[in-house]
Structure formats: C-alpha cells, structure tokens
Enzyme design. Structure first.
Site, PDB file in Angstrom:
ATOM      1  CB  CYS A  16      12.297 -26.316-132.777  1.00 41.95           C
ATOM      2  SG  CYS A  16      12.941 -24.894-131.944  1.00 41.95           S
ATOM      3  N   GLY A  42      10.789 -24.689-139.055  1.00 45.68           N
ATOM      4  CA  GLY A  42      11.837 -23.729-138.727  1.00 45.68           C
ATOM      5  C   GLY A  42      12.756 -23.560-139.904  1.00 45.68           C
ATOM      6  CG  ASN A 117       9.512 -28.805-131.141  1.00 41.17           C
ATOM      7  OD1 ASN A 117       8.648 -29.534-131.600  1.00 41.17           O
ATOM      8  ND2 ASN A 117       9.373 -27.503-131.115  1.00 41.17           N
ATOM      9  N   GLY A 118      10.358 -26.810-128.267  1.00 39.34           N
ATOM     10  CA  GLY A 118       9.506 -26.352-127.175  1.00 39.34           C
ATOM     11  C   GLY A 118      10.080 -25.104-126.547  1.00 39.34           C
ATOM     12  CE1 TYR A 261      -0.156 -22.353-141.253  1.00 36.40           C
ATOM     13  CE2 TYR A 261       1.156 -21.942-139.288  1.00 36.40           C
ATOM     14  CZ  TYR A 261       0.958 -21.800-140.648  1.00 36.40           C
ATOM     15  OH  TYR A 261       1.860 -21.118-141.402  1.00 36.40           O
TER      16      TYR A 261
END
Ligand code: SF4
Length: 489
Positions: A16, A42, A117-118, A261
């Site tokens: 996300c 995402g 997000n998570g 990354y």
C-alpha cells in the site's frame, strides 16, 4: 485473469501507499497526483475520500490511479479542501471493491475515513471478539478492525477513542484518517512502515514517501516519528498542528527492506536518501564479495543504484547488459508455463553485443523464489557471457513478512529451502554471494546490527519479528491475507 507484472513475481511486494492533504482548494486532485507517484506501492486499486466541511465523498476503483482519477467529473465530485487516498496491491474478484481504501464509516462522532499502510497482525483475533460483541463488518480488511474499535470504545473524545483502538492493535500501521474535526496521521510504535509530512503553502501533506511531495511541488518537513500521532484541525496550518505520543518509549524498528527495494530511489526514508543508501549497499557488497569480471551489470531497474556502488568500489566498469522493455503493461494476459518462459524475454533482453565473450557480475536487490534469477542467468549465457556471477544487495530472504508486504510462504522462498551453494546451483550461476546482515546495517550508517534490540525490522532475513507472533497468529495472518485477495502471481 489480469495481473500487474506477469513476469515479475520474484519480488517481495509492498502492499500500500497513502497520501493526504489538509487545507488546499484542489485537495482531491492533489491526492490523485500524490497517489500516482506512489503507484509502485500498489497497482491494483485506488481510492480517495474528501471532506468539504459538511460531507464526505468517496470514489474507489480497481486499477491504476491514471484511468480512474484523471477524469474531471470524478475529481469534481470529490469536493473539499481536505482529502486522503490509498493505492493497494492485489485484490481481484467480485468481493474486492469493498476492501479498497479509504474505508469510511459513520460513527457517533460523525464520519471517519481511514487509509492504512501495513498489516495488523492480531486483526483476526480482534475481529472475532468484535463480531461476538455485535459489530457487523463490511469488508475482510484488517483495517476495518480499527474503525470498529474506535466505534465501540468507551472513551469520550474521538482522539481518546482512536488512541484506545490503536493500543489494542499489533503489527504495522501508518495511517491517515479524516474526521469532521480534522486529519490525523500516525505511525505504529515501532514505525515499521514509513510516513512523512510536508507542506505546500499553508497546506499540510502526509505521504508514504517523499517522492509524492516532489510531484506536487511540496516541501518535505520530516518523517512522522514511530508512535507519533499528528493532528491537523480543519483550517489549521503547519504551525498549528498538534502531536501526541501515547505509546511511551518504544525503540523503533522501521522496515529495512524499504531501503533495499520498496521505496523509490528518489525518496528520503527516515531521513536517508534511498539512492545513496543503495549505492552504499553496493559498495559494501563489493568489499564483502569481490569477483574478477569485465562488467558490473544491474538487473533493471531496482538493481541499478547498488550496481553503481559495486562498480565504483570494485573499479569494474558499470554497463547496461540487460535492457528492459517499458511496454509490458498490467493488462497482459497471464500466460501458460511455456509462454511465461518466453515472457522474461519480452520484458528483459540481453545486450548481446556488449556481453558476448565477457565475464559479468550481475547485481540484483534480492532473490525471493529464484525463478527470475534463473532466467536472467540463462539469458546472459545465451548472449555469450563466459562467466556469470551473481551478487545480491541484501541477505538471503528466508522468512515471510507479516507487516504489509506480500511474501510467499516460507516454503516458496529459495533461501528457506537451500543454503547459498544450493541457491547458486538452482540459478546456474558461476558464483553467488549475498550482502551480510551487518553489511546492510553498515550501509545504513550503523556500526553493526544490535542483536539484542535491532535498529530495524529485518525479520524476512533473520526471522527476528519485532512483535510477538504465535504460530496461530501467523496462520491467521495468512488466512486474513488469503481472504483479502485472491492473488494472481
Ligand atoms: Fe520489512 Fe522484512 Fe520486516 Fe516485512 S519482515 S517489515 S519486509 S524487514
């Protein structure tokens, strides 16, 4: 079936990206631009919720931001000077739109929108308790648990109810919420997933990564601290924001893989330039794992900064030996096994004139399943490389992530099944070596990993998870992720 990256299933994937702005006339349009810059976090669905001082408006859709949020009528319908949005990876099928964020609910205090997000690692447990007490869930998203915990809290003010809810959840959460009182941005006490704050004139902006600020011309102020809640009352400027730290002193453990990354190289994560860190990682990799070769060649695109660092440290020339086509789109139809194999060549092609007769060292950021590495090594040999050495800019990925990153089960991770020598055999390279865990910490400016209390979450390399996870928790997180998405990989 449609898939985002038909041939790129050999990476961990961030799930996300979030963006929010308070105090600007074109709030929804700005959120659309910010989400566009976060699209790499995402690609399968996006949503925006706005508030115009009276009402909330939401538009959520499957697919990219462009194509859904570049139409005038959509943006005009998202009225107001405050808006938040979300991009997410991977939901398909008829049940999926209800999981697309921002999630929105009417609470006794008024509307409540949330972008997350998570991943909440105890969400299934909390959900069972809430359902037993009468909560009716609209989605299969772990994020909805937060809404119900806020709704059922016994505290009086919305802020206290929100803090009460957060104290019950475990795992990773960077959140941007909107209420009739204002915008709230916060990060879990360990700061696992990133969140940054910026300004554009008097407007306050929050985003997963600073690259989203660059796109809208905003100025980066700072990262939200782990465990910090930042409150922006409607109409407030940066000078008026309030911050709370309700979780006490907890040593943070942000995700180290953001530097390896996930984040874009032009972002600043927790105060560090991702590009500079990746170059330092490459230099450290060259110090730890030298090799005689004619060229250093990055696996595009994510291996490029580390390959530059490796080349500069080793003195071996950096060259582009693999050229990536930018026209493999998300609508490519998932092919069968035979076509899949050809697919790597659709996306990556060897620069034969450069490689033929040369000894090369390939630099990639990580190996997950090993399938793409195998094909790239083979492609280099077919192009005439006399030796193909592989150097990986992170330690072996041996464990799954439960904090908002899409990873295969352990049984699907090449490094969980083989030692380095077995991995080398699998990908058919002449040699294979990984960056050490202490080397990764060194590249981030640390002396070494503090084993008793590590400075970062590095659990996918070490198995040392920052929150306690029982076997049942792990199984439940897996179930929950399954529920959330019928993934196409
Ligand atoms: Fe990041 Fe790995 Fe930790 Fe997941 S397990 S949060 S990918 S470091």
């Amino acid at each position: 079936m449609l898939t985002t990256h038909p041939f790129d299933d050999d990476k961990l994937r961030e799930e996300c990206g979030i963006f929010g702005v308070a105090g600007v006339d074109t709030a929804a349009a700005m959120v659309a631009l910010g989400l566009h810059a976060l699209q790499h976090r995402g690609q399968e669905a996006a949503g925006i919720t706005s508030w115009d001082g009276h009402d909330f408006y939401t538009h959520r859709a499957m697919g990219h931001v462009a194509g859904n949020f570049d139409r005038d009528e959509v943006i005009r319908a998202l009225a107001g000077r405050s808006a938040c949005g979300h991009v997410r990876y991977s939901t398909t099928g008829e049940t999926s739109l209800r999981n697309v964020q921002p999630l929105y609910a009417e609470l006794s205090s008024g509307g409540f929108a949330i972008s997350h997000n998570g991943n909440i690692s105890n969400a299934m447990k909390l959900r069972r308790d809430l359902v037993r007490r009468g909560s009716i869930f609209q989605s299969t998203s772990d994020t909805e648990v937060i809404i119900h915990l806020v709704a059922t809290s016994n505290y009086r003010t919305l802020l206290d109810r929100f803090i009460d809810a957060l104290k019950q959840v475990e795992g990773a959460y960077s959140l941007i919420c909107m209420t009739p009182e204002g915008m709230i941005a916060c990060r879990d006490p360990l700061g696992i997933r990133p969140l940054v704050m910026g300004r554009l004139g008097d407007a306050v902006i929050f985003a997963s990564e600073t690259v989203a600020f660059d796109v809208v011309g905003a100025e980066y102020i700072r990262s939200i601290d782990p465990g910090e809640l930042v409150i922006v009352p409607h109409g407030a400027t940066v000078e008026d924001i309030r911050t709370h730290r309700p979780f006490g002193d907890v040593a943070p453990r942000p995700c180290i893989f953001e530097h390896v990354y996930f984040s874009r190289p032009d972002s600043i994560v927790d105060g560090s330039s991702v590009y500079s860190v990746r170059k330092a990682i490459g230099a450290q990799l060259a110090l730890e794992n030298p090799v005689d070769a004619d060229y250093v060649i990055p696996v595009p695109d994510s291996g490029v900064p580390a390959a530059i660092g490796y080349a500069q440290e080793s003195g071996i020339p950096f060259e582009l030996g693999i050229i990536r086509s930018h026209y493999i789109g998300r609508t490519f139809i998932q092919p069968g096994d035979k076509v899949r194999h050809l697919g790597v060549k659709l996306k990556h092609n060897a620069n034969r004139a450069l490689i033929a007769g040369k000894r090369i060292v390939l630099i990639d950021d990580s190996i997950v399943r090993g399938t793409t590495s195998l094909k790239i090594v083979q492609m280099m040999r077919e192009a005439g490389a006399t030796e193909v050495h592989m150097r990986i800019a992170s330690p072996p990925t041996r464990h799954s992530c439960f904090y908002g990153v899409d990873t295969p089960e352990r049984s699907g991770l090449l490094a969980a099944k083989h030692n380095v020598s077995g991995m080398r055999e699998f990908i058919h390279a002449d040699s294979l070596a990984f960056l050490s865990i202490d080397g990764l910490y060194k590249a981030l400016g640390e002396v070494k990993r503090a084993d008793i209390r590590p400075q970062y979450c590095d659990a996918c390399f070490t198995g040392d998870y920052p929150t306690s996870l029982t076997d049942q928790d792990e199984a439940e997180v897996r179930d929950q992720l399954e529920l959330l998405s019928e993934r196409v990989v």
